[in-house]
Design a protein around this motif. Structure first.
Motif, PDB file in Angstrom:
ATOM      1  N   GLY A 136      13.823 -48.230 -39.656  1.00  0.00           N
ATOM      2  CA  GLY A 136      13.338 -46.620 -39.384  1.00  0.00           C
ATOM      3  C   GLY A 136      13.314 -45.646 -38.405  1.00  0.00           C
ATOM      4  N   VAL A 137      14.586 -46.280 -37.759  1.00  0.00           N
ATOM      5  CA  VAL A 137      15.024 -45.415 -36.870  1.00  0.00           C
ATOM      6  C   VAL A 137      16.855 -45.496 -36.963  1.00  0.00           C
ATOM      7  CG1 VAL A 137      13.130 -45.457 -34.800  1.00  0.00           C
ATOM      8  CG2 VAL A 137      15.449 -46.983 -35.091  1.00  0.00           C
ATOM      9  N   PRO A 138      17.245 -43.907 -36.281  1.00  0.00           N
ATOM     10  CA  PRO A 138      19.196 -43.887 -36.552  1.00  0.00           C
ATOM     11  C   PRO A 138      19.437 -45.552 -35.571  1.00  0.00           C
ATOM     12  CG  PRO A 138      18.383 -42.319 -34.978  1.00  0.00           C
ATOM     13  CD  PRO A 138      16.683 -43.233 -35.575  1.00  0.00           C
ATOM     14  N   ASN A 139      20.559 -45.487 -35.704  1.00  0.00           N
ATOM     15  CA  ASN A 139      21.534 -46.598 -35.001  1.00  0.00           C
ATOM     16  C   ASN A 139      21.612 -45.777 -33.293  1.00  0.00           C
ATOM     17  OD1 ASN A 139      22.916 -48.192 -36.699  1.00  0.00           O
ATOM     18  ND2 ASN A 139      24.004 -46.217 -37.715  1.00  0.00           N
ATOM     19  N   THR A 140      21.663 -44.235 -33.058  1.00  0.00           N
ATOM     20  CA  THR A 140      21.526 -44.182 -32.053  1.00  0.00           C
ATOM     21  C   THR A 140      20.527 -45.007 -30.798  1.00  0.00           C
ATOM     22  OG1 THR A 140      20.163 -42.019 -32.653  1.00  0.00           O
ATOM     23  CG2 THR A 140      23.151 -42.139 -31.999  1.00  0.00           C
ATOM     24  N   GLN A 141      19.415 -44.681 -31.983  1.00  0.00           N
ATOM     25  CA  GLN A 141      18.762 -45.309 -31.306  1.00  0.00           C
ATOM     26  C   GLN A 141      18.560 -46.822 -30.785  1.00  0.00           C
ATOM     27  OE1 GLN A 141      15.770 -43.820 -29.846  1.00  0.00           O
ATOM     28  NE2 GLN A 141      14.565 -45.525 -29.116  1.00  0.00           N
ATOM     29  N   LEU A 142      19.079 -47.193 -31.589  1.00  0.00           N
ATOM     30  CA  LEU A 142      18.940 -48.363 -31.970  1.00  0.00           C
ATOM     31  C   LEU A 142      20.120 -49.404 -30.513  1.00  0.00           C
ATOM     32  CD1 LEU A 142      19.279 -49.930 -35.393  1.00  0.00           C
ATOM     33  CD2 LEU A 142      17.580 -50.244 -34.160  1.00  0.00           C
ATOM     34  N   PRO A 148      19.007 -57.226 -30.211  1.00  0.00           N
ATOM     35  CA  PRO A 148      20.409 -57.770 -30.348  1.00  0.00           C
ATOM     36  C   PRO A 148      21.521 -57.511 -31.151  1.00  0.00           C
ATOM     37  CG  PRO A 148      18.007 -58.947 -29.801  1.00  0.00           C
ATOM     38  CD  PRO A 148      17.847 -57.394 -30.021  1.00  0.00           C
ATOM     39  N   ILE A 149      21.146 -57.130 -32.234  1.00  0.00           N
ATOM     40  CA  ILE A 149      22.528 -56.845 -33.039  1.00  0.00           C
ATOM     41  C   ILE A 149      23.037 -55.930 -32.787  1.00  0.00           C
ATOM     42  CG2 ILE A 149      21.639 -57.774 -34.921  1.00  0.00           C
ATOM     43  CD1 ILE A 149      20.413 -55.225 -35.320  1.00  0.00           C
ATOM     44  N   VAL A 150      22.838 -55.030 -31.557  1.00  0.00           N
ATOM     45  CA  VAL A 150      23.619 -54.314 -31.125  1.00  0.00           C
ATOM     46  C   VAL A 150      24.818 -54.015 -29.850  1.00  0.00           C
ATOM     47  CG1 VAL A 150      23.715 -52.065 -29.520  1.00  0.00           C
ATOM     48  CG2 VAL A 150      21.685 -52.196 -30.873  1.00  0.00           C
ATOM     49  N   SER A 151      24.729 -55.628 -29.779  1.00  0.00           N
ATOM     50  CA  SER A 151      26.141 -55.900 -28.962  1.00  0.00           C
ATOM     51  C   SER A 151      26.674 -56.739 -29.967  1.00  0.00           C
ATOM     52  CB  SER A 151      25.560 -57.069 -27.576  1.00  0.00           C
ATOM     53  OG  SER A 151      24.988 -58.171 -27.858  1.00  0.00           O
ATOM     54  N   ASN A 154      28.939 -54.007 -31.815  1.00  0.00           N
ATOM     55  CA  ASN A 154      29.679 -53.213 -30.678  1.00  0.00           C
ATOM     56  C   ASN A 154      28.883 -52.281 -30.596  1.00  0.00           C
ATOM     57  OD1 ASN A 154      30.879 -55.078 -29.579  1.00  0.00           O
ATOM     58  ND2 ASN A 154      32.467 -54.823 -31.660  1.00  0.00           N
ATOM     59  N   GLU A 155      27.971 -51.411 -30.682  1.00  0.00           N
ATOM     60  CA  GLU A 155      27.113 -50.377 -30.747  1.00  0.00           C
ATOM     61  C   GLU A 155      27.729 -49.279 -32.159  1.00  0.00           C
ATOM     62  OE1 GLU A 155      26.948 -48.731 -27.544  1.00  0.00           O
ATOM     63  OE2 GLU A 155      26.792 -50.558 -26.060  1.00  0.00           O
ATOM     64  N   ARG A 156      28.289 -50.056 -32.647  1.00  0.00           N
ATOM     65  CA  ARG A 156      28.321 -49.005 -34.422  1.00  0.00           C
ATOM     66  C   ARG A 156      28.275 -49.524 -35.461  1.00  0.00           C
ATOM     67  NH1 ARG A 156      35.328 -48.065 -34.997  1.00  0.00           N
ATOM     68  NH2 ARG A 156      34.226 -46.975 -35.882  1.00  0.00           N
ATOM     69  N   SER A 157      27.678 -48.901 -36.106  1.00  0.00           N
ATOM     70  CA  SER A 157      26.979 -48.586 -37.518  1.00  0.00           C
ATOM     71  C   SER A 157      26.348 -49.635 -37.068  1.00  0.00           C
ATOM     72  CB  SER A 157      28.662 -48.869 -38.657  1.00  0.00           C
ATOM     73  OG  SER A 157      29.629 -48.210 -38.912  1.00  0.00           O
ATOM     74  N   VAL A 158      25.181 -50.312 -36.670  1.00  0.00           N
ATOM     75  CA  VAL A 158      23.985 -51.107 -36.186  1.00  0.00           C
ATOM     76  C   VAL A 158      24.450 -51.910 -37.212  1.00  0.00           C
ATOM     77  CG1 VAL A 158      23.025 -51.960 -35.077  1.00  0.00           C
ATOM     78  CG2 VAL A 158      24.356 -51.288 -33.766  1.00  0.00           C
ATOM     79  N   ALA A 159      23.168 -51.075 -38.683  1.00  0.00           N
ATOM     80  CA  ALA A 159      22.876 -51.158 -39.006  1.00  0.00           C
ATOM     81  C   ALA A 159      23.088 -51.707 -40.780  1.00  0.00           C
ATOM     82  CB  ALA A 159      21.374 -50.095 -39.606  1.00  0.00           C
TER      83      ALA A 159
END
Length: 406
Positions: A136-142, A148-151, A154-159
């Motif tokens: 319910g929030v954009p990737n920038t917020q994640l 955990p899934i952000v790293s 590599n901080e891209r297209s996480v969702a």
């Protein structure tokens, strides 16, 4: 390997410029119709179980929920069904009238999509899974929250990468072995199926600058620079076009509500507004959507929706459907420009009933109660700026993108 469900690479690293679709096979034209094919009860049960399990992997967000996934899936099915035969010119009509020739031309014109059932299933499957576990929030917020899934990605297209990985792990479970065998008889079919799913779901990340740039460059190369790629085979060029058409098909379906009737557009626009308002109330967004919604929506139509609808038209495979999508987009944009501020007031009024904190000044509450738009005199005094909900903005400011959590 893809065969046991364990992933050797992240989905983003697997995106390719050209997916190889099957060569035209005249014998395939003699295959029985879909209605006459007998699918075993085991396969039907496994498909039903798979869809049911996927539905449970979506969260109860106002917008990014299983109903959204279903809406996107139905749009993909509709667009696939509208892929049309070309209008044959005189020269073509004088060719031998064997069905093989017409079938080949149809295959070629629709870039091989219509003659490959697995490609079509992959499009539908991608739509169904594309927002699994969306928060319910954009990737920038994640990325800001360092979940955990952000790293891992590599901080891209996480969702989007997370959705692909979760869905693929599920699809590869032992209990779906009959379904997999029915869909992907050989390993190469399974690899192609995964490639189609990866490219399609990653295409729904419309905010990643690098991905967007690559897609735009591919579109130019395929549809406007054919003379420059004369050294590549016609098959390669057809597959490039097919890959791009598939990606744009799911992109258009992801925002299909903007290209459908005003009432449908309003329903989903409000849900996205409520989702982003909730994110603000939960401390997961810097701005309340009321700060940018009216102007942002106009910008979204002008810089994303309408150009996308024009691309659907220009790729030449969707017939009158592309006209319908473009016409609705233009109508909704015009209607929003006229009624949008009033709609935002109505949504804030509704939000006041369901949210514990509404973040509106008392004079704005009075404005909502009277259902009046922004004060005319304030607009006159602010010219060339506009005043919306007491917030002054320069009319030259770039529009915010209200679909940033897509």
């Amino acid at each position: 390997s893809h065969n046991d469900g364990k992933l050797s690479k992240h989905p983003l690293e697997e995106v390719v410029e050209v997916i190889k679709l099957p060569e035209f096979n005249p014998l395939a034209r003699k295959a029985p119709s879909a209605d006459s094919i007998d699918i075993s009860p085991a396969v039907v049960d496994q498909l039903s179980d798979l869809v049911g399990t996927i539905s449970g992997m979506y969260r109860e967000n106002p917008f990014h929920n299983f109903e959204h996934a279903s809406h996107v899936t139905m749009s993909v099915v509709k667009l696939l069904s509208r892929i049309v035969a070309p209008e044959f010119d005189e020269e073509t009509l004088q060719m031998p009238k064997g069905k093989q020739n017409v079938a080949y031309m149809l295959h070629d014109h629709t870039y091989g999509i219509t003659s490959d059932p697995l490609t079509q299933f992959a499009c539908v499957f991608s739509a169904l899974i594309h927002d699994i576990e969306h928060q319910g929030v954009p990737n920038t917020q994640l990325v800001k929250e360092k979940i955990p899934i952000v790293s891992k990605y590599n901080e891209r297209s996480v969702a989007e990468q997370n959705s692909v990985d979760l869905a693929w792990k599920l699809f590869m479970e032992d209990k779906y072995v009959d379904l997999r065998r029915e869909l992907c008889g050989a390993d190469r079919d399974l690899r192609r199926f995964r490639q189609l799913v990866v490219n399609s779901v990653m295409a729904t990340d419309i905010m990643d600058v690098e991905l967007k740039g690559l897609r735009n460059a591919r579109w130019e190369k395929a549809f406007f620079q054919e003379e420059r790629v004369g050294n590549e085979s016609s098959t390669e060029n057809r597959n490039r076009k097919a890959t791009i058409v598939i990606e744009h098909l799911i992109q258009a379906s992801d925002v299909a509500h903007t290209m459908q009737h005003w009432n449908i557009y309003r329903k989903w626009n409000e849900r996205l507004f409520l989702e982003m308002a909730k994110a603000y109330d939960d401390g997961r967004a810097l701005k309340h959507p009321v700060d940018f919604w009216y102007k942002g929506e106009i910008g979204f139509f002008d810089f994303y929706i309408i150009p996308l609808a024009k691309k659907l038209k220009n790729c030449g495979v969707f017939g009158v459907s592309s006209d319908e999508y473009l016409n609705y987009a233009m109508k909704n944009r015009a209607e929003w420009e006229t009624r949008g501020q009033e709609v935002v007031i109505e949504m804030m009024e509704k939000l006041g009933k369901i949210s514990t904190t509404t973040r509106i000044k008392s004079w704005e509450k009075k404005m909502i109660a009277s259902k009046k738009g922004p004060v005319a005199s304030a607009q006159e005094n602010a010219s060339p700026k506009t005043v919306v909900f007491g917030i002054r903005r320069n009319s030259n400011d770039p529009p915010a993108n209200p679909f940033q959590s897509a």
